[in-house]
Scaffold this motif. Structure first.
Motif, PDB file in Angstrom:
ATOM      1  N   PRO A  19       0.415  -1.022   0.154  1.00 49.50           N
ATOM      2  CA  PRO A  19       0.244  -0.102   0.321  1.00 49.50           C
ATOM      3  C   PRO A  19       0.949   1.340  -0.443  1.00 49.50           C
ATOM      4  O   PRO A  19       1.983   1.005   0.387  1.00 49.50           O
ATOM      5  CB  PRO A  19      -0.649  -0.058   0.997  1.00 49.50           C
ATOM      6  N   ARG A  20       0.161   2.254  -0.691  1.00 45.69           N
ATOM      7  CA  ARG A  20       1.134   3.413  -0.598  1.00 45.69           C
ATOM      8  C   ARG A  20       1.101   4.205   0.919  1.00 45.69           C
ATOM      9  O   ARG A  20       2.585   4.499   1.375  1.00 45.69           O
ATOM     10  CB  ARG A  20       0.443   4.832  -1.624  1.00 45.69           C
ATOM     11  N   ASP A  21       0.396   4.413   1.815  1.00 45.20           N
ATOM     12  CA  ASP A  21       0.370   4.581   3.130  1.00 45.20           C
ATOM     13  C   ASP A  21       1.085   3.590   4.070  1.00 45.20           C
ATOM     14  O   ASP A  21       0.591   2.321   3.640  1.00 45.20           O
ATOM     15  CB  ASP A  21      -0.672   4.813   3.798  1.00 45.20           C
ATOM     16  N   GLY A  22       1.540   3.884   5.380  1.00 42.02           N
ATOM     17  CA  GLY A  22       1.750   2.798   5.766  1.00 42.02           C
ATOM     18  C   GLY A  22       3.226   2.317   6.011  1.00 42.02           C
ATOM     19  O   GLY A  22       4.219   2.752   5.156  1.00 42.02           O
ATOM     20  N   GLY A  23       3.367   1.628   7.332  1.00 39.62           N
ATOM     21  CA  GLY A  23       4.898   1.147   7.748  1.00 39.62           C
ATOM     22  C   GLY A  23       5.831   2.326   8.707  1.00 39.62           C
ATOM     23  O   GLY A  23       5.290   3.177   8.526  1.00 39.62           O
ATOM     24  N   PRO A  24       6.912   1.578   8.498  1.00 39.69           N
ATOM     25  CA  PRO A  24       7.121   0.603   8.899  1.00 39.69           C
ATOM     26  C   PRO A  24       5.972  -0.691   9.720  1.00 39.69           C
ATOM     27  O   PRO A  24       5.827   0.279  10.495  1.00 39.69           O
ATOM     28  CB  PRO A  24       8.920   0.600   9.066  1.00 39.69           C
ATOM     29  N   PRO A  25       6.276  -1.941  10.018  1.00 37.28           N
ATOM     30  CA  PRO A  25       7.231  -2.882   8.644  1.00 37.28           C
ATOM     31  C   PRO A  25       6.114  -2.489   7.094  1.00 37.28           C
ATOM     32  O   PRO A  25       4.523  -1.773   7.877  1.00 37.28           O
ATOM     33  CB  PRO A  25       6.573  -3.562   9.546  1.00 37.28           C
ATOM     34  N   TRP A  26       6.546  -2.487   6.158  1.00 38.95           N
ATOM     35  CA  TRP A  26       5.877  -2.296   4.852  1.00 38.95           C
ATOM     36  C   TRP A  26       5.862  -4.048   4.806  1.00 38.95           C
ATOM     37  O   TRP A  26       6.133  -4.923   4.602  1.00 38.95           O
ATOM     38  CB  TRP A  26       6.527  -2.309   4.493  1.00 38.95           C
ATOM     39  N   SER A  27       3.919  -4.637   4.495  1.00 41.59           N
ATOM     40  CA  SER A  27       3.602  -6.073   3.705  1.00 41.59           C
ATOM     41  C   SER A  27       3.514  -5.373   2.436  1.00 41.59           C
ATOM     42  O   SER A  27       2.472  -4.363   2.200  1.00 41.59           O
ATOM     43  CB  SER A  27       2.695  -6.038   4.420  1.00 41.59           C
ATOM     44  N   TYR A  28       3.920  -6.761   1.523  1.00 41.98           N
ATOM     45  CA  TYR A  28       4.027  -6.925   0.444  1.00 41.98           C
ATOM     46  C   TYR A  28       3.262  -7.936   0.025  1.00 41.98           C
ATOM     47  O   TYR A  28       3.411  -9.256   0.665  1.00 41.98           O
ATOM     48  CB  TYR A  28       5.388  -6.859  -0.439  1.00 41.98           C
ATOM     49  N   THR A  29       2.255  -8.017  -1.046  1.00 43.23           N
ATOM     50  CA  THR A  29       1.779  -9.268  -1.735  1.00 43.23           C
ATOM     51  C   THR A  29       2.127  -9.283  -3.146  1.00 43.23           C
ATOM     52  O   THR A  29       2.385  -8.470  -3.544  1.00 43.23           O
ATOM     53  CB  THR A  29       0.377  -9.371  -1.086  1.00 43.23           C
ATOM     54  N   GLY A  30       1.518 -10.148  -3.322  1.00 43.62           N
ATOM     55  CA  GLY A  30       2.713 -10.651  -5.013  1.00 43.62           C
ATOM     56  C   GLY A  30       2.454 -12.519  -4.989  1.00 43.62           C
ATOM     57  O   GLY A  30       1.997 -13.122  -4.664  1.00 43.62           O
ATOM     58  N   ALA A  31       3.283 -12.364  -6.106  1.00 40.51           N
ATOM     59  CA  ALA A  31       3.747 -13.582  -7.051  1.00 40.51           C
ATOM     60  C   ALA A  31       4.498 -13.606  -7.118  1.00 40.51           C
ATOM     61  O   ALA A  31       5.681 -12.574  -7.391  1.00 40.51           O
ATOM     62  CB  ALA A  31       3.029 -13.779  -7.761  1.00 40.51           C
ATOM     63  N   ALA A  32       5.697 -15.253  -7.483  1.00 42.41           N
ATOM     64  CA  ALA A  32       6.907 -15.472  -7.720  1.00 42.41           C
ATOM     65  C   ALA A  32       6.790 -16.659  -8.813  1.00 42.41           C
ATOM     66  O   ALA A  32       6.059 -17.813  -8.476  1.00 42.41           O
ATOM     67  CB  ALA A  32       8.004 -16.419  -6.333  1.00 42.41           C
ATOM     68  N   TYR A  33       6.677 -16.664  -9.673  1.00 46.18           N
ATOM     69  CA  TYR A  33       7.028 -16.860 -10.725  1.00 46.18           C
ATOM     70  C   TYR A  33       8.117 -17.885 -11.102  1.00 46.18           C
ATOM     71  O   TYR A  33       9.021 -17.187 -11.849  1.00 46.18           O
ATOM     72  CB  TYR A  33       6.463 -15.920 -12.283  1.00 46.18           C
ATOM     73  N   VAL A  34       8.090 -19.025 -11.619  1.00 43.92           N
ATOM     74  CA  VAL A  34       9.108 -19.989 -11.891  1.00 43.92           C
ATOM     75  C   VAL A  34       8.496 -20.545 -13.440  1.00 43.92           C
ATOM     76  O   VAL A  34       7.835 -20.632 -14.192  1.00 43.92           O
ATOM     77  CB  VAL A  34      10.022 -21.085 -10.772  1.00 43.92           C
ATOM     78  N   PRO A  35       9.515 -21.203 -13.922  1.00 37.45           N
ATOM     79  CA  PRO A  35       9.543 -21.520 -15.714  1.00 37.45           C
ATOM     80  C   PRO A  35       7.931 -22.775 -15.379  1.00 37.45           C
ATOM     81  O   PRO A  35       7.515 -22.249 -16.803  1.00 37.45           O
ATOM     82  CB  PRO A  35      10.315 -22.191 -15.515  1.00 37.45           C
ATOM     83  N   ASP A  36       7.666 -23.028 -14.709  1.00 33.13           N
ATOM     84  CA  ASP A  36       6.321 -24.357 -14.769  1.00 33.13           C
ATOM     85  C   ASP A  36       5.205 -23.738 -13.379  1.00 33.13           C
ATOM     86  O   ASP A  36       4.417 -25.051 -13.037  1.00 33.13           O
ATOM     87  CB  ASP A  36       7.129 -25.174 -14.842  1.00 33.13           C
ATOM     88  N   ASP A  37       5.860 -23.331 -12.938  1.00 37.27           N
ATOM     89  CA  ASP A  37       4.124 -22.349 -11.829  1.00 37.27           C
ATOM     90  C   ASP A  37       4.822 -21.055 -11.660  1.00 37.27           C
ATOM     91  O   ASP A  37       5.262 -20.492 -12.009  1.00 37.27           O
ATOM     92  CB  ASP A  37       4.537 -23.190 -10.890  1.00 37.27           C
ATOM     93  N   THR A  38       2.921 -20.744 -10.832  1.00 37.81           N
ATOM     94  CA  THR A  38       3.284 -19.800 -10.251  1.00 37.81           C
ATOM     95  C   THR A  38       2.756 -19.976  -8.375  1.00 37.81           C
ATOM     96  O   THR A  38       1.987 -20.610  -7.984  1.00 37.81           O
ATOM     97  CB  THR A  38       2.109 -18.922 -10.963  1.00 37.81           C
ATOM     98  N   PHE A  39       3.263 -18.973  -7.197  1.00 44.59           N
ATOM     99  CA  PHE A  39       3.750 -19.171  -5.988  1.00 44.59           C
ATOM    100  C   PHE A  39       2.801 -17.595  -5.404  1.00 44.59           C
ATOM    101  O   PHE A  39       3.287 -16.591  -5.757  1.00 44.59           O
ATOM    102  CB  PHE A  39       4.446 -19.472  -5.172  1.00 44.59           C
ATOM    103  N   ALA A  40       1.719 -17.478  -4.870  1.00 45.43           N
ATOM    104  CA  ALA A  40       1.029 -16.384  -4.375  1.00 45.43           C
ATOM    105  C   ALA A  40       2.571 -15.970  -3.030  1.00 45.43           C
ATOM    106  O   ALA A  40       2.666 -17.017  -2.331  1.00 45.43           O
ATOM    107  CB  ALA A  40       0.185 -16.641  -2.785  1.00 45.43           C
ATOM    108  N   LEU A  41       2.311 -14.721  -2.639  1.00 49.64           N
ATOM    109  CA  LEU A  41       3.991 -14.673  -1.888  1.00 49.64           C
ATOM    110  C   LEU A  41       3.370 -13.530  -0.906  1.00 49.64           C
ATOM    111  O   LEU A  41       2.817 -12.571  -0.725  1.00 49.64           O
ATOM    112  CB  LEU A  41       5.279 -14.021  -2.259  1.00 49.64           C
TER     113      LEU A  41
END
Length: 102
Positions: A19-41
């Motif tokens: 989020p634009r506001d807030g932190g620390p601590p800063w909290s991120y969400t997203g994904a990791a992409y590897v050649p054969d799969d995707t994992f939420a982070l």
């Protein structure tokens, strides 16, 4: 090397946002992409630069994550945090990085 889609041919690509506001601590969400799969982070970054990574237990294909995925993500985010700190800035709102195999 350009990336035509979300998934890299090798290594890991991450895309995280906080989020634009807030932190620390800063909290991120997203994904990791590897050649054969995707994992939420979920990633938490403290004011001191400690990075904690939570990887989804199973990827989009139902497979477990690679054993070293959380550590790779942690190192990428820690580097982004250190770069921002050097510039006396808060960490980036969006982190999109690729790390090849070693």
């Amino acid at each position: 090397m350009s990336i035509a889609g979300e998934r890299p041919e090798s290594g890991v690509r991450i895309a995280l946002e906080r989020p634009r506001d807030g932190g620390p601590p800063w909290s991120y969400t997203g994904a990791a992409y590897v050649p054969d799969d995707t994992f939420a982070l979920k990633v938490l970054v403290t004011a001191e630069g400690t990075v904690e990574v939570e990887v989804q237990a199973k990827g989009d294909s139902g497979n477990p994550p690679p054993a070293d995925l959380a550590e790779k993500v942690r190192l990428i985010v820690r580097t982004a945090f250190r770069q921002a700190k050097t510039d006396d800035e808060p960490p980036a709102r969006r982190i999109v990085r690729w790390r090849g195999e070693k």
